[in-house]
Design an enzyme around this catalytic site. Structure first.
Site, PDB file in Angstrom:
ATOM      1  N   ASP A  20     -28.524  49.306   6.947  1.00  0.00           N
ATOM      2  CA  ASP A  20     -28.491  47.963   7.751  1.00  0.00           C
ATOM      3  C   ASP A  20     -29.332  47.563   8.867  1.00  0.00           C
ATOM      4  O   ASP A  20     -30.555  48.222   8.669  1.00  0.00           O
ATOM      5  CB  ASP A  20     -27.187  48.486   9.385  1.00  0.00           C
ATOM      6  CG  ASP A  20     -26.948  47.982  10.126  1.00  0.00           C
ATOM      7  OD1 ASP A  20     -26.929  46.388  10.267  1.00  0.00           O
ATOM      8  OD2 ASP A  20     -26.911  48.202  11.861  1.00  0.00           O
ATOM      9  N   ASP A  39     -20.535  50.903  10.057  1.00  0.00           N
ATOM     10  CA  ASP A  39     -21.630  51.695   9.138  1.00  0.00           C
ATOM     11  C   ASP A  39     -20.410  52.704   8.841  1.00  0.00           C
ATOM     12  O   ASP A  39     -20.747  52.811   7.343  1.00  0.00           O
ATOM     13  CB  ASP A  39     -22.421  51.308   9.508  1.00  0.00           C
ATOM     14  CG  ASP A  39     -23.464  50.456   9.856  1.00  0.00           C
ATOM     15  OD1 ASP A  39     -23.079  49.548   8.973  1.00  0.00           O
ATOM     16  OD2 ASP A  39     -23.919  50.685  11.120  1.00  0.00           O
TER      17      ASP A  39
END
Length: 896
Positions: A326, A631
């Site tokens: 990310d 995530d």
């Protein structure tokens, strides 16, 4: 229903059949009975017996248990107890190290709001969030956690922190305008999502989804459905165990046939000998060895700020071939920072990062004096004074109170020396998503009054008629400023404009429709800056053959610019895929391009899982890093999930295998190096350990095939030597430092066998060497030394122990020569382990209860001298074999 974000507020209310004064209590209760409570269910955990069986499910453990059962039938209870104890100890170790990833679901549940302000029976009431149903109208205000997925009906300057869900680095601006039905989660500006946080403004919304039907509920479902993958080491050991088990069974059957048909051995003795052979061949110390090595690796990683929640992840890190990360808060600092200030005549660069007001403002590489550049000072004043944010230093760390973008431009003002001292704000027009600007009426220290405006260029430019030029005020040039926006945007910068208007000293209010006739001062380019250490770590990872892929919720241009700056891609024009493009691809199409694309933008949790699975379909070992709940599913799916420990959500930490205590991407690179070192040490330990089993089994096999009337080793004696060498002599290899050039070689192939052909040849050679020495010692001492069988067997066990000790020094350096002083240095554990081995072996030979348990007797100095001398010979012969191997390798390279 039709995508609520694509409908008007009126149409959504009609579809949900909601009256103007909200649902009645009776209607809400009826809908609750139908839809169920607004909470996320937790799936049941596997029962204890199922988890226990999972740790017993190993073919070598099955062979040990079978051997123990036969010994019980034969009434050999001592042998039965020792063999069973080994199996139980290994199973207990596996149970202790079992991960607890199911807590990720508890952590997500903890993100949900517990209370809500709902319009029931025409009155706003404080209700339990679990009682909300689709159709409930709720009021939202700053500080609220959104209780369910909702469609906005009214909004006023509403901003919501959604980074944990979307990956966006700044708060999302919300309004009631419908968006496209195929808009990604981050672009659904007319929606509020369960679990996100309201940071500014107010709103009214209607609930469209609750519980598992919300975006966060879908994420929970994906976590629970994510596949559980075996680690590369588990797969390798599984293959090795099966191959070894079939070899043991085949050789055991052959040995029984020869002993029975050729030598006429009795059934009981033959069965006992066969069990002894099987116990000798099974490396029952191997699971404990691997566990100890991994546990030491966990400790080392903890010292490096990487907290390992699942021990197997330590080894898997050493096989990682792709790191999917990310962006926000992982590769970047999640602290908006001004990088560039553009005026009509100058392009200033701003140094420093985050919310610390430290860093020079430069022009053409040289620091500038703000007082000498009135164009820079004017922009700094607007940014610092038309601003509601505050920064303060707490415990040595500068922290922001307010909205991140405002914090970034406030820090620019502080770097330029603008503190606001002596200024007085008289009136203001707050920022709203509809107008996209903020205006204040301010009085400076001299008493003059000014209108200061900051906001999006299109909104501010529409109110400007002039611009600040090199020689004073000049006509406004929209084409020039549009070009500046394009240039700044290509660098991944968000752009804010600053404008100003001097007004009479008696002005006390701002125009009702907003100020006009402004003078545009310039633009600032803002970025969520990369972590400097992450840039270095990415370069090191690529040197090690590890690809880095950025998956973010930001726009493609911003993502590509950041990826290029960080070294993830070599060209800023490199391919990038957006969430919409991923939606248009099926899994096969994605798998076809996934290895060539390293930037993904505007992604959703489903996209992240698809990307990870597509990489895994090519045999890639994938590590996924992240900090937001969005995530968590991908972290669960990945071979190694890595969460940020400071800014990461609890859901992400619980779903992860590894948590970075310092939120430092560079730590992941160090963890990969540690994983590679650990795998190397496991290979060294296996290369050291297996000749013990090979030598023992060869001793018993040779004795049976030769028709010897007595065995050189009893099954319990075999277990003794297996366990003490595995627990003592293997430990130094677990502590070996990393090999030179460890991170300059490519990731190992997960399909690569644990034991290469060269290793197998060495294992067989050393097994024969140590086995032959043991047989020679037993035969000579029993037939010509004038000692008892128990003493001869004690001598044989001692030969095995000392032979393994000498071979340990050979294994410290797998290829280079061990005939060097270096072999005696660099690992103090080696000498402690050697001392412990000798002490244990002395106790084995001379303590009365040990003599009774293992059926041995003490040996004299003569036998000690004989076994020690042969151990030195073994060391020298192995070194000669290593030298021949190095010479053959050099010849092969020259021929190649």
């Amino acid at each position: 229903m039709t995508a609520p974000w694509a409908l008007t507020a009126h149409d959504v209310l009609e579809e949900l059949e909601v009256p103007a004064d909200g649902l009645s209590t009776a209607e809400a209760e009826a809908r609750l009975a139908s839809a169920g409570p607004n909470r996320l269910p937790l799936p049941p955990r596997d029962p204890f017996f199922k988890r226990l069986f999972g740790h017993l499910n190993d073919i070598l453990i099955y062979l040990l248990l079978a051997a123990a059962a036969v010994k019980a039938i034969m009434g050999d209870w001592v042998d039965f107890s020792v063999i069973l104890a080994v199996a139980v100890i290994n199973t207990a170790i596996g149970m202790i190290q079992e991960g607890r990833a199911e807590k990720a679901l508890d952590a997500i549940k903890g993100m949900l709001s517990t209370r809500a302000h709902a319009l029931r029976d025409g009155t706003v009431s404080d209700v339990d969030a679990e009682s909300l149903v689709p159709g409930d109208v709720v009021k939202i205000r700053p500080g609220d956690r959104v209780p369910a997925d909702c469609r906005l009906l009214e909004s006023a300057n509403l901003q919501v922190e959604e980074s944990a869900l979307t990956g966006e680095s700044v708060a999302a601006v919300k309004d009631i305008t419908p968006v496209a039905a195929d808009a990604s989660v981050g672009d659904r500006t007319s929606m509020l999502f369960s679990g996100t946080l309201v940071v500014a403004g107010t709103g009214t919304a209607v609930v469209t989804a609750t519980a598992t039907n919300t975006e966060i509920g879908r994420i929970q479902t994906m976590i629970s459905e994510a596949e559980s993958l075996e680690t590369p080491l588990a797969r390798t050991l599984g293959r090795f165990g099966k191959q070894l088990a079939w070899l043991i069974l085949g050789m055991g059957a052959f040995m029984m046939l020869v002993g029975w048909l050729v030598h006429g051995l009795a059934g009981r003795e033959l069965i006992s000998a066969t069990i002894g052979f099987a116990v000798a061949a099974i490396p029952e110390g191997l699971p404990a060895l691997v566990t100890i090595t991994l546990a030491l690796g966990v400790q080392q990683m903890a010292h490096r700020r990487a907290i390992t929640r699942k021990m197997a992840a330590v080894e898997t890190l050493g096989s990682v071939s792709t790191i999917c990360s990310d962006k926000t808060g992982t590769l970047t600092q999640n602290e908006m920072t001004v990088r560039d200030v553009r005026t009509r005549t100058h392009d200033f660069h701003v140094e420093g990062g985050g919310y610390a007001p430290i860093g020079a403002i430069t022009l053409d590489g040289a620091p500038v004096d703000t007082a000498a550049h009135p164009d820079l000072l004017a922009i700094a004043e607007v940014m610092g004074l038309a601003n509601d944010a505050h920064i303060e230093e707490i415990d040595g760390r500068w922290q922001l109170i307010g909205e991140p973008t405002e914090g970034g431009v406030l820090v620019l003002a502080r770097k330029a020396g603008v503190t606001g001292e002596g200024w007085n704000r008289l009136a203001e027009i707050p920022f709203e998503s509809a107008t996209k600007y903020m205006a204040t009426l301010a009085q400076d220290p001299s008493g003059a009054r000014h209108i200061l405006v900051k906001g999006a260029l299109d909104s501010v430019a529409a109110r400007c008629t002039t611009q600040a030029g090199p020689h004073g005020v000049e006509p406004f040039d929209p084409e020039f400023w549009d070009q500046q926006v394009v240039e700044l945007g290509s660098q991944g910068l968000r752009v804010l404009a600053a404008a100003r208007l001097d007004v009479p000293a008696d002005t006390g209010t701002l125009p009702e429709g907003g100020p006009t006739g402004l003078t545009l001062l310039g633009l600032v380019g803002i970025v969520d800056p990369p972590r400097p250490e992450a840039i270095d770590a990415i370069a090191e990872a690529r040197t090690a053959g590890i690809a880095v892929t950025m998956i973010t919720g930001d726009h493609a241009g911003t993502a590509r610019a950041i990826a290029h700056e960080m070294g993830i891609i070599d060209e800023v024009e490199a391919p990038a895929l957006t969430g919409a493009e991923l939606e248009a691809m099926d899994d096969d199409e994605l798998a076809g391009v996934v290895q060539s694309v390293h930037v993904y933008a505007r992604t959703s949790p489903e996209h992240k899982i698809r990307i990870v699975r597509a990489l895994q379909s090519h045999g890639e070992v994938v590590a996924m890093t992240g900090d937001g709940v969005n995530d968590a599913p991908a972290l669960t799916q990945a071979d190694v999930g890595v969460a940020m420990g400071i800014k990461g959500t609890e859901a992400t930490k619980e779903a992860a295998d590894v948590v970075l205590a310092d939120d430092n991407f560079a730590t992941i690179e160090r963890a990969v190096a540690e994983g590679r070192r650990i795998y190397d040490n496991i290979r060294k330990a296996v290369l050291f350990l297996l000749p013990t089993n090979g030598a023992q089994s060869l001793v018993i096999l040779t004795a049976i095939l030769a028709g010897w009337a007595v065995l050189p080793l009893e099954p319990v004696q075999v277990l003794w030597i297996n366990m003490i060498t595995a627990v003592t002599l293997s430990l130094p290899l677990a502590s070996e430092p990393k090999e030179p050039g460890l991170m300059n070689r490519p990731p190992r192939d997960p399909k690569e066998p644990l034991i290469s052909r060269a290793f197998l040849r060495r294992i067989l050679f050393v097994s024969v060497l140590i086995g032959a020495a043991t047989l020679l010692v037993f035969w000579w001492e029993y037939n010509h030394g004038g000692i008892s069988l128990a003493q001869a067997q004690g001598t044989a066990v001692t030969m095995l122990a000392l032979g393994q000790l000498s071979y340990l020094f050979n294994c410290r350096f797998l290829d280079r020569s061990s005939i060097t002083w270096d072999v005696l240095r660099g690992n103090a554990t080696l000498w402690w382990s050697a001392a412990v081995l000798i002490v244990l072996q002395v106790g084995f030979l001379y303590l009365p209860f040990m003599q009774d348990l293992f059926r041995v007797e003490g040996i004299a100095l003569r036998e000690w001298g004989l076994t020690f001398g042969l151990a030195v010979v073994i060391f020298l012969i192995v070194e000669v074999a290593k030298a021949l191997g190095r010479r053959n390798q050099r010849r092969a390279i020259r021929r190649g």
